[in-house]
Design a protein around this motif. Structure first.
Motif, mmCIF file in Angstrom:
data_model
loop_
_atom_site.group_PDB
_atom_site.id
_atom_site.type_symbol
_atom_site.label_atom_id
_atom_site.label_comp_id
_atom_site.label_asym_id
_atom_site.label_seq_id
_atom_site.Cartn_x
_atom_site.Cartn_y
_atom_site.Cartn_z
ATOM 1 N N LEU A 1 20.414 30.579 58.766
ATOM 2 C CA LEU A 1 21.313 30.355 59.890
ATOM 3 C C LEU A 1 22.669 29.826 59.439
ATOM 4 N N ASP A 2 22.766 29.311 58.207
ATOM 5 C CA ASP A 2 24.039 28.789 57.715
ATOM 6 C C ASP A 2 24.836 29.839 56.941
ATOM 7 N N TRP A 3 24.431 31.100 57.038
ATOM 8 C CA TRP A 3 25.134 32.154 56.302
ATOM 9 C C TRP A 3 26.550 32.314 56.827
ATOM 10 N N ASP A 4 27.518 32.369 55.919
ATOM 11 C CA ASP A 4 28.931 32.474 56.280
ATOM 12 C C ASP A 4 29.396 33.913 56.069
ATOM 13 N N PRO A 5 29.878 34.600 57.111
ATOM 14 C CA PRO A 5 30.355 35.986 56.955
ATOM 15 C C PRO A 5 31.486 36.126 55.933
ATOM 16 N N GLN A 6 32.195 35.041 55.635
ATOM 17 C CA GLN A 6 33.274 35.129 54.652
ATOM 18 C C GLN A 6 32.747 35.447 53.249
ATOM 19 N N GLN A 7 31.423 35.304 53.066
ATOM 20 C CA GLN A 7 30.825 35.654 51.775
ATOM 21 C C GLN A 7 31.016 37.142 51.465
ATOM 22 N N VAL A 8 31.063 37.970 52.519
ATOM 23 C CA VAL A 8 31.280 39.405 52.313
ATOM 24 C C VAL A 8 32.643 39.637 51.663
ATOM 25 N N PHE A 9 33.669 38.891 52.119
ATOM 26 C CA PHE A 9 35.008 39.053 51.563
ATOM 27 C C PHE A 9 35.119 38.441 50.170
ATOM 28 N N LEU A 10 34.503 37.271 49.996
ATOM 29 C CA LEU A 10 34.675 36.535 48.741
ATOM 30 C C LEU A 10 33.776 37.038 47.615
ATOM 31 N N GLU A 11 32.578 37.524 47.956
ATOM 32 C CA GLU A 11 31.612 37.905 46.927
ATOM 33 C C GLU A 11 31.282 39.397 46.944
ATOM 34 N N ASP A 12 30.808 39.890 48.090
ATOM 35 C CA ASP A 12 30.290 41.256 48.136
ATOM 36 C C ASP A 12 31.366 42.308 47.859
ATOM 37 N N LEU A 13 32.600 42.048 48.324
ATOM 38 C CA LEU A 13 33.671 43.030 48.136
ATOM 39 C C LEU A 13 34.546 42.731 46.927
ATOM 40 N N LYS A 14 34.146 41.744 46.148
ATOM 41 C CA LYS A 14 34.972 41.322 45.010
ATOM 42 C C LYS A 14 35.149 42.443 43.998
ATOM 43 N N ASP A 15 34.112 43.229 43.784
ATOM 44 C CA ASP A 15 34.176 44.295 42.781
ATOM 45 C C ASP A 15 34.430 45.675 43.394
ATOM 46 N N ALA A 16 34.716 45.700 44.692
ATOM 47 C CA ALA A 16 34.929 46.999 45.352
ATOM 48 C C ALA A 16 36.388 47.425 45.216
ATOM 49 N N LYS A 17 36.832 47.610 43.996
ATOM 50 C CA LYS A 17 38.200 48.034 43.727
ATOM 51 C C LYS A 17 38.280 49.565 43.745
ATOM 52 N N ILE A 18 39.333 50.070 44.330
ATOM 53 C CA ILE A 18 39.535 51.520 44.413
ATOM 54 C C ILE A 18 40.401 51.967 43.236
ATOM 55 N N CYS A 19 39.894 52.868 42.439
ATOM 56 C CA CYS A 19 40.664 53.371 41.296
ATOM 57 C C CYS A 19 41.817 54.252 41.800
ATOM 58 N N THR A 20 42.924 54.152 41.118
ATOM 59 C CA THR A 20 44.089 54.970 41.485
ATOM 60 C C THR A 20 44.230 56.198 40.604
ATOM 61 N N GLY A 21 43.539 56.224 39.489
ATOM 62 C CA GLY A 21 43.671 57.366 38.587
ATOM 63 C C GLY A 21 44.896 57.229 37.708
ATOM 64 N N GLU A 22 44.984 58.084 36.700
ATOM 65 C CA GLU A 22 46.108 58.013 35.773
ATOM 66 C C GLU A 22 47.337 58.706 36.340
ATOM 67 N N ASN A 23 48.500 58.243 35.919
ATOM 68 C CA ASN A 23 49.752 58.838 36.367
ATOM 69 C C ASN A 23 50.100 60.043 35.503
ATOM 70 N N VAL A 24 50.672 61.058 36.144
ATOM 71 C CA VAL A 24 51.151 62.228 35.413
ATOM 72 C C VAL A 24 52.514 61.891 34.825
ATOM 73 N N SER A 25 52.663 62.054 33.521
ATOM 74 C CA SER A 25 53.891 61.644 32.844
ATOM 75 C C SER A 25 55.099 62.424 33.337
ATOM 76 N N ILE A 26 54.951 63.725 33.497
ATOM 77 C CA ILE A 26 56.038 64.558 34.018
ATOM 78 C C ILE A 26 55.420 65.745 34.737
ATOM 79 N N LEU A 27 55.969 66.102 35.885
ATOM 80 C CA LEU A 27 55.394 67.154 36.712
ATOM 81 C C LEU A 27 55.872 68.528 36.255
#
Length: 746
Positions: free
Chosen positions: A247-273
């Motif tokens: 009953l003492d579970w804090d929803p902020q744990q989702v932001f602080l812990e569960d989503l900590k490693d949910a980083k979205i990769c951007t991929g490498e940049n194209v040097s010249i098009l």
């Protein structure tokens, strides 16, 4: 003497052998083929030959050649190590091909005019791989990207970022399925962790926001409202086991812990098009272009709105620009078109009259600037996109007195005593956030040291228009504010749901009333200016789909690039690439459905376009006809180098529906003067253009005045030709017409 002759002969033999060896070494870079050296013999026009060409900078082309341009299959090797192998069309990489970078990265797929465009696969040097649709070098449409980190995204893309429906799988086993916006989780979606936990609900900028449920593998459930800062967060926990469990579970744990490693990769940049590596073939076609160039006398002062703007030389002096415009005929076989293209020289000034001291609306401008500075600069609550119904209440307005000597809340000023009213201030503050309008920039544009500019004359409604000095915002006076206030809840939900909406963006609704006078209240709305751009707008059209009275009031000799032409003046259709065309059709349908539901009519699609420039032998910027014509030899509108510096280098970075959009404009000719033919017959003459468009004048409802207008005009004219018709009929007619003006580029 004989010894000297023998030595000379031996030396000559040795030099010839070294030259042959060098030539063989150069040719060995490519697949062996029988070649004709283009410098050694003259090719007949239209003849396709296999050649090998060494360019002045050391680049080498080998392959099929026609009319002094690569045309067919060929290879191009740049000195920096980049290489393209594939199809060419009149000097441009067009068709199927493969582009390789020195780093080892490759793109294999479809090209269009040098751009990665169509279906293709990009393999990066670090191991990234994207396979799917491309538009103008951007990942756009359906596609899958496997990242070198082990993550993978599969779904919809827009302008190189995940946008729409998609699934992201992290290397650690977590995955998200749902909606995306600008590369972040945004909208409705589900996040499932590898330990079995899951969140179902709404997201905003990569985090849970709004209504959502968090569920554990054992069946426990938390239902509530989520916010990242936790201020407005509340909810209820339903344990699967005993009531006292967790009953003492804090929803902020989702932001602080569960989503900590949910980083979205951007991929490498194209040097010249690849499009940035396009070779400049114009020097080799200079002689051919010179034969086609037909300069006309610049002293003529006439202009037809049926002609195209071409050679523009600009010299700045204050707010004025001197433009020398030379018009060329893109279709010499059509004598009627050629005759309607006189040359002209015009003095182009910044649109509108600056409101300086002594102007009849000078005090009104000062009052407006004081009120905006007060409203926008006033501290307010933290803006949340989830607004309560009370924020839209018509009674939600704030009156503020502005005495000349100042007050506790207002500064002293030199204008007259006036009262200022804000309509639904929280709603418009939230709209500015939704439209990414920075408060400081907003105040600086409207309330800075620069005066506003009043457009030369009011419209049919008698309302006045003002432009900010930087052209970012337009201010329009209004007779009544009830229509906008009535539709404000539906408008807010619509623009929040569809970020690519074409309807006008509103930023504020205000009123000024002079104290102690019988003067009427002056209401005005602040909105986006569609044509705020570094590009010169060469033509602009206001299109409704009706024909009665839908021509420009100016005589042909007075039409210039600032003139707004109408339906019967239209002499182009616009061809959009497939994905843009599909999105355009979807959005027009959504916007028209919204306006029809709100009983709005008399709106129009405002279009402005700029003839695109390409490099030319003389250093000019050329809006070049494309399609079945040679881009280097066809006479076309031509812009001077003087205007080149004003164009930003990252011009494609801001492309979105209705703004900065690349397209092709095809010239049309109406067969007769009959009003029944709104869209003319295509001529096959194309121009590369940059488009700007949006749906404007969306505040006219079908009230008793419009109903009477409809009844009266229907007795005199064809009821289908007049603008004042029922919103449902208006919406259908508008769509039918617009979908003839905009077509898919095949």
């Amino acid at each position: 003497m004989s010894k000297k002759l023998g030595f000379r002969k031996a030396l000559e033999t040795r030099l010839k052998k070294s030259q042959v060896a060098a030539k063989k070494k150069a040719i060995s870079i490519f697949t062996a083929m029988s070649v004709a050296h283009v410098d050694d013999e003259e090719l007949t026009p239209g003849e396709v030959r296999n050649i090998e060409k060494a360019l002045p900078r050391g680049d080498i082309y080998t392959g099929q050649w026609c009319d002094n341009l690569p045309h067919g299959d060929g290879k191009f090797l740049w000195t920096d190590g980049c290489m393209y192998v594939g199809e060419w069309y009149k000097g441009k990489m067009t068709g199927k091909g493969k582009f390789s970078w020195p780093s080892g990265a490759t793109y294999e797929g479809e090209f269009k005019s040098g751009f990665m465009d169509g279906k293709g696969t990009y393999t990066g040097c670090s191991g990234d791989t994207y396979k799917g649709s491309w538009v103008m070098n951007f990942k756009q449409g359906e596609g899958a990207h496997s990242f070198s980190s082990g993550d993978r995204y599969e779904g919809e893309w827009r302008r190189g970022l995940p946008d729409g429906q998609g699934r992201y799988q992290w290397k650690n086993g977590n995955h998200y399925m749902g909606q995306w916006r600008n590369g972040l989780m945004h909208g409705n979606g589900t996040m499932i962790w590898r330990n079995g936990n899951r969140y179902d609900g709404t997201w905003e900028d990569g985090f849970p926001r709004g209504n959502g449920n968090f569920k554990w593998p054992d069946g426990s459930l938390y239902v509530g409202i989520w916010t990242k800062d936790g201020k407005d967060q509340n909810g209820t926990y339903y344990p699967a086991g005993s009531p006292s469990e967790n009953l003492d579970w804090d929803p902020q744990q989702v932001f602080l812990e569960d989503l900590k490693d949910a980083k979205i990769c951007t991929g490498e940049n194209v040097s010249i098009l690849p499009s940035q590596k396009m070779p400049n073939w114009s020097a080799m076609a200079k002689r051919s272009e010179g034969r086609q160039r037909r300069m006309v006398d610049r002293k003529s002062k006439n202009l037809s709105y049926g002609s195209d703007i071409t050679d523009v030389s600009t010299a700045g002096e204050g707010d004025s620009k001197v433009q020398d415009v030379v018009v060329r005929n893109p279709n010499p076989e059509n004598s009627d078109i050629r005759q309607s293209r006189p040359q002209f020289k015009k003095i182009m000034k910044k649109q509108g009259q600056t409101i300086s001291k002594g102007h009849k609306h000078y005090d009104l401008m000062l009052n407006l600037q004081l009120g905006i500075r007060h409203s926008v600069g006033r501290p307010g609550p933290v803006v949340s996109l989830d607004l309560r119904p009370s924020a839209f209440d018509p009674k939600e307005k704030v009156w503020t007195k502005f005495p000349p000597e100042g007050s506790k809340h207002t500064p002293p000023h030199q204008s007259c005593d006036f009262r200022w009213k804000d309509y639904c201030p929280l709603v418009f503050r939230t709209l500015r956030k939704l439209f990414n309008v920075d408060a400081a920039d907003y105040m600086l544009s409207i309330c800075g040291n620069d005066a506003l500019r009043e457009l030369s004359s009011p419209g049919k409604s008698g309302m006045f228009f003002y432009l900010t000095n930087d052209d970012r915002y337009m201010i329009k006076t209004m007779k009544k504010a009830e229509v906008l206030i009535r539709m404000l809840p539906a408008y807010y939900n619509h623009v929040r749901s569809f970020q690519n909406t074409l309807v006008t963006k509103f930023f504020g609704l205000h009123c000024v009333k002079l104290t102690g006078t019988s003067q009427k209240k002056v209401r005005f709305v602040i909105m986006e200016n569609l044509f705020c751009t570094h590009y010169a707008i060469h033509r602009r059209f206001d299109l409704k789909g009706s024909s009665h009275g839908r021509t420009s009031s100016k005589p042909e000799s007075e039409v210039d690039p600032t003139t707004t032409l109408k339906d019967l003046d239209l002499n182009y259709i616009f061809r959009l690439q497939k994905l843009w065309f599909q999105e355009f059709c979807r959005q027009v349908d959504r916007d028209c459905d919204f306006l029809e539901q709100e009983r709005i009519m008399d709106y129009s699609l405002l279009i402005g376009f700029h003839f695109r420039e390409v490099s030319s032998p003389c250093g000019s910027d050329v809006p070049t006809p494309t399609g079945n014509q040679d881009p280097l030899t066809e006479d076309a509108p031509r812009l001077s180098q003087a205007s080149k510096d004003q164009f930003p280098s990252d011009r494609w970075s801001s492309v979105r529906l209705g703004t900065n959009m690349p397209a092709r404009a095809e010239k049309t000719v109406r067969k007769s003067d009959s009003d029944s033919q709104l869209v003319g017959e295509p001529t096959g003459v194309f121009y590369d253009v940059i488009l700007f468009f949006g749906i404007i004048d969306i505040l006219q409802d079908y009230d008793i005045t419009k109903k009477l207008e409809h009844a009266y005009k229907s007795m005199q004219y064809d009821p289908t030709s007049i603008s004042a018709v029922d919103p449902k009929q208006y919406s259908k007619r508008f769509r039918d017409f617009i979908f003839k003006v905009f077509v898919e580029d095949t």
